[in-house]
Design a protein around this motif. Structure first.
Motif, PDB file in Angstrom:
ATOM      1  N   SER A 200       0.810  -1.227   0.000  1.00 37.18           N
ATOM      2  CA  SER A 200       0.000   0.000   0.000  1.00 37.18           C
ATOM      3  C   SER A 200       0.845   1.279   0.000  1.00 37.18           C
ATOM      4  O   SER A 200       0.496   2.246  -0.672  1.00 37.18           O
ATOM      5  N   THR A 201       1.970   1.282   0.726  1.00 39.19           N
ATOM      6  CA  THR A 201       2.820   2.484   0.767  1.00 39.19           C
ATOM      7  C   THR A 201       3.387   2.767  -0.622  1.00 39.19           C
ATOM      8  O   THR A 201       3.379   3.906  -1.094  1.00 39.19           O
ATOM      9  N   THR A 202       3.837   1.713  -1.301  1.00 40.72           N
ATOM     10  CA  THR A 202       4.388   1.848  -2.656  1.00 40.72           C
ATOM     11  C   THR A 202       3.304   2.303  -3.631  1.00 40.72           C
ATOM     12  O   THR A 202       3.519   3.221  -4.427  1.00 40.72           O
ATOM     13  N   ILE A 203       2.128   1.670  -3.560  1.00 43.32           N
ATOM     14  CA  ILE A 203       1.023   2.055  -4.446  1.00 43.32           C
ATOM     15  C   ILE A 203       0.673   3.526  -4.217  1.00 43.32           C
ATOM     16  O   ILE A 203       0.493   4.284  -5.175  1.00 43.32           O
ATOM     17  N   GLY A 204       0.591   3.931  -2.939  1.00 44.44           N
ATOM     18  CA  GLY A 204       0.279   5.329  -2.617  1.00 44.44           C
ATOM     19  C   GLY A 204       1.300   6.296  -3.204  1.00 44.44           C
ATOM     20  O   GLY A 204       0.942   7.324  -3.786  1.00 44.44           O
ATOM     21  N   LYS A 205       2.584   5.959  -3.074  1.00 47.38           N
ATOM     22  CA  LYS A 205       3.652   6.820  -3.635  1.00 47.38           C
ATOM     23  C   LYS A 205       3.525   6.918  -5.152  1.00 47.38           C
ATOM     24  O   LYS A 205       3.651   8.005  -5.723  1.00 47.38           O
ATOM     25  N   LEU A 206       3.305   5.782  -5.817  1.00 46.00           N
ATOM     26  CA  LEU A 206       3.179   5.774  -7.270  1.00 46.00           C
ATOM     27  C   LEU A 206       1.931   6.532  -7.719  1.00 46.00           C
ATOM     28  O   LEU A 206       1.963   7.254  -8.717  1.00 46.00           O
ATOM     29  N   MET A 207       0.835   6.389  -6.973  1.00 41.57           N
ATOM     30  CA  MET A 207      -0.390   7.129  -7.303  1.00 41.57           C
ATOM     31  C   MET A 207      -0.144   8.634  -7.209  1.00 41.57           C
ATOM     32  O   MET A 207      -0.605   9.399  -8.063  1.00 41.57           O
ATOM     33  N   ARG A 208       0.586   9.043  -6.183  1.00 44.15           N
ATOM     34  CA  ARG A 208       0.905  10.472  -6.047  1.00 44.15           C
ATOM     35  C   ARG A 208       1.818  10.928  -7.181  1.00 44.15           C
ATOM     36  O   ARG A 208       1.595  11.967  -7.796  1.00 44.15           O
ATOM     37  N   ARG A 209       2.837  10.131  -7.481  1.00 45.89           N
ATOM     38  CA  ARG A 209       3.809  10.502  -8.522  1.00 45.89           C
ATOM     39  C   ARG A 209       3.147  10.674  -9.887  1.00 45.89           C
ATOM     40  O   ARG A 209       3.483  11.566 -10.642  1.00 45.89           O
ATOM     41  N   TYR A 210       2.184   9.791 -10.201  1.00 44.50           N
ATOM     42  CA  TYR A 210       1.575   9.821 -11.537  1.00 44.50           C
ATOM     43  C   TYR A 210       0.229  10.544 -11.588  1.00 44.50           C
ATOM     44  O   TYR A 210      -0.494  10.452 -12.573  1.00 44.50           O
ATOM     45  N   GLY A 211      -0.115  11.247 -10.513  1.00 46.77           N
ATOM     46  CA  GLY A 211      -1.314  12.091 -10.534  1.00 46.77           C
ATOM     47  C   GLY A 211      -2.631  11.351 -10.352  1.00 46.77           C
ATOM     48  O   GLY A 211      -3.699  11.885 -10.686  1.00 46.77           O
ATOM     49  N   PHE A 212      -2.582  10.137  -9.808  1.00 51.67           N
ATOM     50  CA  PHE A 212      -3.811   9.350  -9.678  1.00 51.67           C
ATOM     51  C   PHE A 212      -4.667   9.721  -8.467  1.00 51.67           C
ATOM     52  O   PHE A 212      -5.859   9.415  -8.452  1.00 51.67           O
ATOM     53  N   MET A 213      -4.099  10.353  -7.449  1.00 51.89           N
ATOM     54  CA  MET A 213      -4.868  10.633  -6.225  1.00 51.89           C
ATOM     55  C   MET A 213      -6.127  11.447  -6.537  1.00 51.89           C
ATOM     56  O   MET A 213      -7.248  10.987  -6.303  1.00 51.89           O
ATOM     57  N   ASP A 214      -5.945  12.655  -7.052  1.00 53.12           N
ATOM     58  CA  ASP A 214      -7.102  13.505  -7.348  1.00 53.12           C
ATOM     59  C   ASP A 214      -7.946  12.911  -8.464  1.00 53.12           C
ATOM     60  O   ASP A 214      -9.175  12.997  -8.441  1.00 53.12           O
ATOM     61  N   ALA A 215      -7.284  12.293  -9.456  1.00 52.98           N
ATOM     62  CA  ALA A 215      -8.017  11.717 -10.593  1.00 52.98           C
ATOM     63  C   ALA A 215      -8.968  10.610 -10.136  1.00 52.98           C
ATOM     64  O   ALA A 215     -10.118  10.539 -10.589  1.00 52.98           O
ATOM     65  N   ILE A 216      -8.526   9.761  -9.205  1.00 53.65           N
ATOM     66  CA  ILE A 216      -9.390   8.676  -8.724  1.00 53.65           C
ATOM     67  C   ILE A 216     -10.464   9.219  -7.791  1.00 53.65           C
ATOM     68  O   ILE A 216     -11.612   8.763  -7.811  1.00 53.65           O
ATOM     69  N   ARG A 217     -10.142  10.245  -7.001  1.00 52.09           N
ATOM     70  CA  ARG A 217     -11.177  10.886  -6.173  1.00 52.09           C
ATOM     71  C   ARG A 217     -12.265  11.486  -7.063  1.00 52.09           C
ATOM     72  O   ARG A 217     -13.459  11.357  -6.773  1.00 52.09           O
ATOM     73  N   ASP A 218     -11.858  12.131  -8.159  1.00 56.56           N
ATOM     74  CA  ASP A 218     -12.830  12.717  -9.107  1.00 56.56           C
ATOM     75  C   ASP A 218     -13.664  11.617  -9.759  1.00 56.56           C
ATOM     76  O   ASP A 218     -14.876  11.760  -9.937  1.00 56.56           O
ATOM     77  N   PHE A 219     -13.009  10.520 -10.132  1.00 50.63           N
ATOM     78  CA  PHE A 219     -13.666   9.353 -10.740  1.00 50.63           C
ATOM     79  C   PHE A 219     -14.767   8.851  -9.799  1.00 50.63           C
ATOM     80  O   PHE A 219     -15.908   8.611 -10.212  1.00 50.63           O
TER      81      PHE A 219
END
Length: 194
Positions: free
Chosen positions: A48-67
């Protein structure tokens, strides 16, 4: 039904196989732009820590929240469950903070404490086969969260509206009924928007 599997880490091919067996078109998602073509998204296991870091790096955090805000369903398994959680025990920060639940990482211990069991899941007629590998646990849930299954008194599957979370790896078995359950959620969400 086009379902994406977040392809940053974890059992991506196995989720795609299970989704296809359940009747969906399934694709690996590596770029934020691909989310717009999807009806639902699976966040697989891994770390989960790695996935979270990669999601932040590639802009997925806000994009998935919007989704999710658009009413499109998300399904998190194992580490994906941790990524969906509002709170993680022993950590100040959570990741997506979408589900009103507190989770404990590696609650079942190390890799060698991994096991398989049959699990009763609300909404699925017969027990499903569940594979637990360094699995997290849902320690508590808010009033809007529906507990779908427990193992030895601990919550291991839960749903909150268009969000589904499982502590285990349903994709590592030939039983794709939990993926089929998620597809029903995706169909309901699409009808609600129509």
């Amino acid at each position: 039904m086009k379902i994406g599997v977040l392809a940053l880490q974890g059992a991506v091919a196995e989720h795609i196989r299970s989704l296809e067996a359940a009747g969906a078109e399934a694709v690996a998602v590596k770029r934020v732009e691909e989310l717009s073509e999807l009806n639902g998204l699976v966040i697989p296991g891994g770390e989960s820590t790695t996935i979270g870091k990669l999601m932040r790096r590639y802009g997925f955090m806000d994009a998935i929240r919007d989704f999710s805000a658009e009413g499109k369903p998300l399904f998190g398994t194992c580490a994906g469950l941790i990524v969906l959680a509002g709170k993680i025990e022993g950590q100040e920060d959570a990741h997506l903070e979408l589900m009103n639940m507190t989770v404990a990482r590696n609650a079942f211990g190390r890799q060698r404490e991994s096991f398989e069991t049959d699990l009763d899941v609300k909404g699925i007629n017969e027990p499903i086969r569940a594979v637990f590998i360094r699995a997290p646990l849902i320690k508590s849930v808010g009033p809007e969260v529906d507990v779908l299954s427990t193992y030895k008194g601990e919550i291991v599957t839960a749903r909150q509206g268009t969000l589904l979370a499982a502590s285990y790896h349903p994709e590592l078995t030939d039983d794709y009924r939990l993926h089929a359950y998620f597809l029903e959620m995706v169909k309901e969400a699409a009808l609600a928007k129509a």
